[in-house]
Scaffold this motif. Sequence first.
Motif, PDB file in Angstrom:
ATOM      1  N   UNK A 362       0.877  -1.261  -0.015  1.00 14.27           N
ATOM      2  CA  UNK A 362       0.122   0.124  -0.219  1.00 14.27           C
ATOM      3  C   UNK A 362       0.926   1.354   0.036  1.00 14.27           C
ATOM      4  N   UNK A 363       1.788   1.359   0.652  1.00 16.56           N
ATOM      5  CA  UNK A 363       2.711   2.416   0.787  1.00 16.56           C
ATOM      6  C   UNK A 363       3.502   2.412  -0.336  1.00 16.56           C
ATOM      7  N   UNK A 364       4.007   1.408  -0.812  1.00 12.03           N
ATOM      8  CA  UNK A 364       5.115   1.509  -1.699  1.00 12.03           C
ATOM      9  C   UNK A 364       4.253   1.007  -3.044  1.00 12.03           C
ATOM     10  N   UNK A 365       3.401   0.536  -3.118  1.00 15.58           N
ATOM     11  CA  UNK A 365       2.412   0.194  -4.192  1.00 15.58           C
ATOM     12  C   UNK A 365       3.068  -0.937  -5.185  1.00 15.58           C
ATOM     13  N   UNK A 366       3.920  -1.987  -4.463  1.00 14.35           N
ATOM     14  CA  UNK A 366       4.872  -2.816  -5.116  1.00 14.35           C
ATOM     15  C   UNK A 366       3.765  -4.142  -5.124  1.00 14.35           C
ATOM     16  N   UNK A 367       3.781  -4.812  -6.057  1.00  7.88           N
ATOM     17  CA  UNK A 367       3.009  -5.959  -6.182  1.00  7.88           C
ATOM     18  C   UNK A 367       3.415  -7.197  -5.135  1.00  7.88           C
ATOM     19  N   UNK A 368       2.007  -7.514  -4.411  1.00  6.72           N
ATOM     20  CA  UNK A 368       2.289  -8.519  -3.338  1.00  6.72           C
ATOM     21  C   UNK A 368       3.282  -9.658  -3.570  1.00  6.72           C
TER      22      UNK A 368
END
Length: 484
Positions: A362-368
Amino acid sequence: MPPAASPPTLVWFRDDLRLADNPALTAAAGGDGPIVAVYVLDEESPGLRPLGGAARWWLAGSLRALATDLRARGVPLVLRRGPAAQRISELVEEVGAAEVVWNRRYDPAAAAVDDTVADVLAARGVGVATFQAALLVEPAQMRTKTGGPYGVFTPFLRALLALPEPRFPLPAPKAVRSLAGVPSDRLEDWDLEPTAPDWAAGFRSVWRPGEAGAGDRLTAFLDEGLKGYATLRDRPDRTSTSRLSPHLRFGEISPFQVFHAARHAREAGRGGTTGQDVDKFVAELVWREFAYHLLAQNPRLATANHQPRFDAFPWRSDASALHAWQRGRTGYPIVDAGMRELWTTGWMHNRVRMVVASFLVKHLLIDWREGERWFWDTLVDADPANNAASWQWVAGSGADAAPYFRIFNPVLQGEKFDPDGAYVKHWIPALRRLGAQHVHRPFDTPPLELAAAGVTLGRDYPAPLVDHKVARERALAALATIKT
Ligand SMILES: Cc1cc2nc3c(=O)[nH]c(=O)nc-3n(C[C@H](O)[C@H](O)[C@H](O)COP(=O)(O)OP(=O)(O)OC[C@H]3O[C@@H](n4cnc5c(N)ncnc54)[C@H](O)[C@@H]3O)c2cc1C
């Protein structure tokens, strides 16, 4: 026919590296013939995911412990490497086994390998017997009123607890006949453990892989940790959880043993344990069951969004932010402490896992999936079901997931669950002189206080990678693009 002339039974050990409560071993030990105990390191059968580095380290220790425990009963552990179907049928041929027994696996890729092995053996007239040992309830046994699988945890928990109580654990077989002289690989030749650099020193100081280590861990938890579990389990600054996860992952202890030990602790009033503590703990064990239930429904749980609408999510590609997260350099102390604990010990407290995962997604918007892969490589308890299901749960893309719009504030999470900052200070010594009111927010700390604590941001500890409010807005805007 006299017992000595009976053909051997092969006991194929996998994620059940224990002697007690091992139904396959017990069945074989009760037969007329000798047993041959085998472990196959299979990195070649199609669909199998190779273990990550930390789990390979654990496996080496666990196999060493299993070999020692078996040897004490006069049974050598035979090690073979390669595609399971080939290696098992070769060994059957070599020793003239009439039957192969194993405890069932529920990861669909592993279960497919087992089916292939069973087919190959059946075609050669070799008997196969399989047993339930790794889950309290097998995924296919759990069906909703309409006959489908469960997608939501609470009804799953309720339904599981309404079933007859799980069976009592079996003792380790006392007498076991075995066959000597079967050639085996040498464990050292498998290169499961790091050499240069030796990154596992921190692992060795906290873990003892193997059945005895698992038993000691359970005893310590029942004596000291279970009491208060319901209220303290979210506190990473306390030894408030069992730390049984890697032992359960490799089957050095079974869920039946853990379940009954916890229930018994309540009945015996051990250490002041309450019913609430035990219920909460059992519910966590059931999360593990639920994760396998989900994996059985969706073999691609680690790679594909359970909710397809997340396929269109605008993930960012940001290698340097990902690296900062992996190495515990985001500038948010609770996140960084967790990632450093993971790197050093191969484990992280559950609350902190949720916070660091939320931060990445969420903060970095990097794929789980980037986070899932990093955990897979660095966790000693890296588990095909728990890891994938938990990442999807945090990301909001899973079945019964935390809604994506619920975004943890890492400062408030730190202040709530590590109120004195003891956890953060342990893993980030640079912050140890900051007071409890500042330790979770060094970037908000007045310069004089920072200087008095000997902290220069950017030198001793990083400035935040992102601003919480800005990141939150960005995450919500990203979510809005995929709203249905
Ligand atoms: C992003 C993320 C990734 C995770 N990856 C893994 C993983 O790879 N392997 C793993 O075993 N757990 C994983 N978990 C779940 C959980 O964090 C760990 O099981 C727990 O922290 C292990 O510590 P413990 O043994 O002290 O737990 P305890 O609180 O003592 O719980 C007892 C057992 O219950 C099971 N359990 C507890 N919580 C969960 C949960 N939320 N989901 C499933 N099972 C649970 C575990 O087997 C655990 O050992 C993950 C959680 C998150 C948020």
